[in-house]
Design a protein around this motif. Sequence first.
Motif, PDB file in Angstrom:
ATOM      1  N   GLY A 163      48.257  62.168  57.644  1.00  0.00           N
ATOM      2  CA  GLY A 163      46.999  62.901  57.623  1.00  0.00           C
ATOM      3  C   GLY A 163      47.141  64.284  58.238  1.00  0.00           C
ATOM      4  N   ILE A 164      46.056  64.760  58.872  1.00  0.00           N
ATOM      5  CA  ILE A 164      46.036  66.134  59.398  1.00  0.00           C
ATOM      6  C   ILE A 164      45.529  66.139  60.835  1.00  0.00           C
ATOM      7  CG2 ILE A 164      44.929  68.407  59.184  1.00  0.00           C
ATOM      8  CD1 ILE A 164      44.938  68.030  56.182  1.00  0.00           C
ATOM      9  N   LEU A 165      46.217  66.888  61.693  1.00  0.00           N
ATOM     10  CA  LEU A 165      45.797  67.104  63.079  1.00  0.00           C
ATOM     11  C   LEU A 165      45.365  68.559  63.227  1.00  0.00           C
ATOM     12  CD1 LEU A 165      45.499  66.226  66.018  1.00  0.00           C
ATOM     13  CD2 LEU A 165      47.953  66.642  66.332  1.00  0.00           C
ATOM     14  N   PHE A 166      44.147  68.765  63.702  1.00  0.00           N
ATOM     15  CA  PHE A 166      43.545  70.087  63.843  1.00  0.00           C
ATOM     16  C   PHE A 166      43.590  70.476  65.318  1.00  0.00           C
ATOM     17  CE2 PHE A 166      39.134  72.369  63.546  1.00  0.00           C
ATOM     18  CZ  PHE A 166      39.740  73.576  63.811  1.00  0.00           C
ATOM     19  N   LYS A 185      35.986  79.032  61.614  1.00  0.00           N
ATOM     20  CA  LYS A 185      37.341  78.486  61.512  1.00  0.00           C
ATOM     21  C   LYS A 185      37.318  76.971  61.292  1.00  0.00           C
ATOM     22  CE  LYS A 185      38.643  80.358  65.449  1.00  0.00           C
ATOM     23  NZ  LYS A 185      37.474  81.202  65.769  1.00  0.00           N
ATOM     24  N   GLU A 186      36.342  76.302  61.899  1.00  0.00           N
ATOM     25  CA  GLU A 186      36.230  74.852  61.696  1.00  0.00           C
ATOM     26  C   GLU A 186      35.847  74.531  60.255  1.00  0.00           C
ATOM     27  OE1 GLU A 186      34.031  70.896  63.593  1.00  0.00           O
ATOM     28  OE2 GLU A 186      33.378  72.902  64.188  1.00  0.00           O
ATOM     29  N   VAL A 187      34.951  75.333  59.685  1.00  0.00           N
ATOM     30  CA  VAL A 187      34.578  75.160  58.279  1.00  0.00           C
ATOM     31  C   VAL A 187      35.803  75.352  57.393  1.00  0.00           C
ATOM     32  CG1 VAL A 187      33.231  76.139  56.381  1.00  0.00           C
ATOM     33  CG2 VAL A 187      32.164  75.782  58.605  1.00  0.00           C
ATOM     34  N   ALA A 188      36.597  76.373  57.696  1.00  0.00           N
ATOM     35  CA  ALA A 188      37.817  76.631  56.917  1.00  0.00           C
ATOM     36  C   ALA A 188      38.798  75.472  57.046  1.00  0.00           C
ATOM     37  CB  ALA A 188      38.472  77.939  57.379  1.00  0.00           C
ATOM     38  N   ALA A 189      38.927  74.914  58.251  1.00  0.00           N
ATOM     39  CA  ALA A 189      39.837  73.783  58.468  1.00  0.00           C
ATOM     40  C   ALA A 189      39.404  72.573  57.641  1.00  0.00           C
ATOM     41  CB  ALA A 189      39.891  73.433  59.951  1.00  0.00           C
ATOM     42  N   PHE A 215      42.049  62.408  60.038  1.00  0.00           N
ATOM     43  CA  PHE A 215      41.828  63.829  60.347  1.00  0.00           C
ATOM     44  C   PHE A 215      41.198  63.895  61.728  1.00  0.00           C
ATOM     45  CE2 PHE A 215      39.054  67.633  60.282  1.00  0.00           C
ATOM     46  CZ  PHE A 215      39.996  68.600  59.978  1.00  0.00           C
ATOM     47  N   HIS A 216      41.929  64.420  62.692  1.00  0.00           N
ATOM     48  CA  HIS A 216      41.439  64.488  64.070  1.00  0.00           C
ATOM     49  C   HIS A 216      41.470  65.932  64.569  1.00  0.00           C
ATOM     50  CE1 HIS A 216      41.079  60.189  65.045  1.00  0.00           C
ATOM     51  NE2 HIS A 216      42.130  60.022  64.264  1.00  0.00           N
ATOM     52  N   THR A 217      40.471  66.256  65.387  1.00  0.00           N
ATOM     53  CA  THR A 217      40.384  67.583  66.008  1.00  0.00           C
ATOM     54  C   THR A 217      40.584  67.441  67.510  1.00  0.00           C
ATOM     55  OG1 THR A 217      38.808  68.330  64.340  1.00  0.00           O
ATOM     56  CG2 THR A 217      38.902  69.586  66.387  1.00  0.00           C
ATOM     57  N   ILE A 218      41.368  68.344  68.077  1.00  0.00           N
ATOM     58  CA  ILE A 218      41.505  68.360  69.536  1.00  0.00           C
ATOM     59  C   ILE A 218      41.417  69.801  70.020  1.00  0.00           C
ATOM     60  CG2 ILE A 218      44.041  68.478  69.520  1.00  0.00           C
ATOM     61  CD1 ILE A 218      43.809  66.533  72.033  1.00  0.00           C
TER      62      ILE A 218
END
Length: 471
Positions: A246-249, A186-190, A204-207
């Motif tokens: 941007g994008i928040l994951f 799923k992280e690869v897809a994101a 682009f941040h992941t939490i």
Amino acid sequence: MKGKVMVLEDDTVLAEQIALILKNNEYEVQLASNSDTFFAQLRTFKPDVILVDVFLVGSRLNGIQVLKYIKENLDFNYKVIVISGEVTTEQIRQIRELGAYHFLEKGPNFNIEQLLFHIDNAINLKRQEEQNLDLQIEYLNLKRQFTQAFPFIGESATINKVRNQLIKFAEADEDVLILGENGTGKEVAANFFYINSRRFGKPFHTIFCSALNESIIERELFGQEKGINGLSDRPYIGLFEKCSEGILFLDEITNLSLNAQAKILRAIENKEIHVVGGSVKKVNTRLILTSNTDIKTFSDPSRFRKDFFYRIEGNIIQIPPLRERGDDIILLMNYFINSYADYYHQSDHLELNSIKDELLTYKWPGNVRELKNFCKYICINEREINNQTILRHLHNKMIQSINETTTGMEKYFYIHNLKHSTAAFERDYILHFLKENNYSVSKTAKVIGLERTTLYKKIKALGLNNVLREN
């Protein structure tokens, strides 16, 4: 210094006059009176702007031929201003087609202030173009780094469908919900979504949502004004604001409480956040949500808000488990083993297609993550990697997984190869007696009727070295 100007002019008196004016206006100047001298000096001087006359007495090439050579053979971003006396309409057409920045006519209408104006503009344009080129190169390098760090490997129909869906939603600038078992990628897809989004290059941040408890969720997502709850003299910038444009994951969104989900939904729908202890701020943040639960979880109102689900139900992407991806396992294993073999300086001689059926016999409950770690383990523990090595480790893995649910001899029947099934039995047999003899090789060898050196060889061949090291 404002910039560098090179003058190609056969009239040395005029050339010196122009050079003096340019130097007085803080330009560095280089003069040339013919094409050969000009090209000899060009690469070392590296001008921003070139002033060139069309008619060059005693020169091998005239000004238009010089301009043509520059355009066709040199990669540098020179801005060329043509200064000449009487020229024909055809020559002016050629000058324009060859990409000259400007044309100025000598004579009574020649204005030095106009020349300085065009030189200044040409240099500004050149620097803007170079800056844009640097940004484009930086953008492409960043994209390559993301692609290398998160390669989206696979050509099966199911994974191609996922890839196409991700591109479609990324180009449409939509929020998405990515579902899939643990380890499916799923992280690869994101990251693939991010790479294909118009927002690529923006924050682009992941939490991990499981790390967000009720006491800190508003601060982490929406920020907090200074002086609130003992915060220092600087305000805390929340992730929605950091990722605006941007994008928040948000990884594992179902781990958030219903109250937290409501706050995120409000931010999505209103495109605004309420900073803790502060004001309301407008944001433009795109969300990628993931979960390892199935779609039924989202219809359970005790786990997920219905209004939130209705907001994203048309943008759901399902990542298939590895067991449903067919030949992708060959592509993935080739990639992982080649990567780790290079890192650990191992040699590999693989023809994985010939053992595909065996690889697919195992269900890979940990999906791509399990396959990756399986390949890494082999590369660390084996000097030479071939199909037989892989099968031996695979059968050991199968036996270990079967041990959890199956007893007796039945587990060996799952291995559809007599040699490998026998090896699996032999491994369990030796491991049993090693445990009984406190992992003493000498005692075990005596008990089971083998020479100590023979047992050592079998322990190594069956991949039990690590058992001895651990005990």
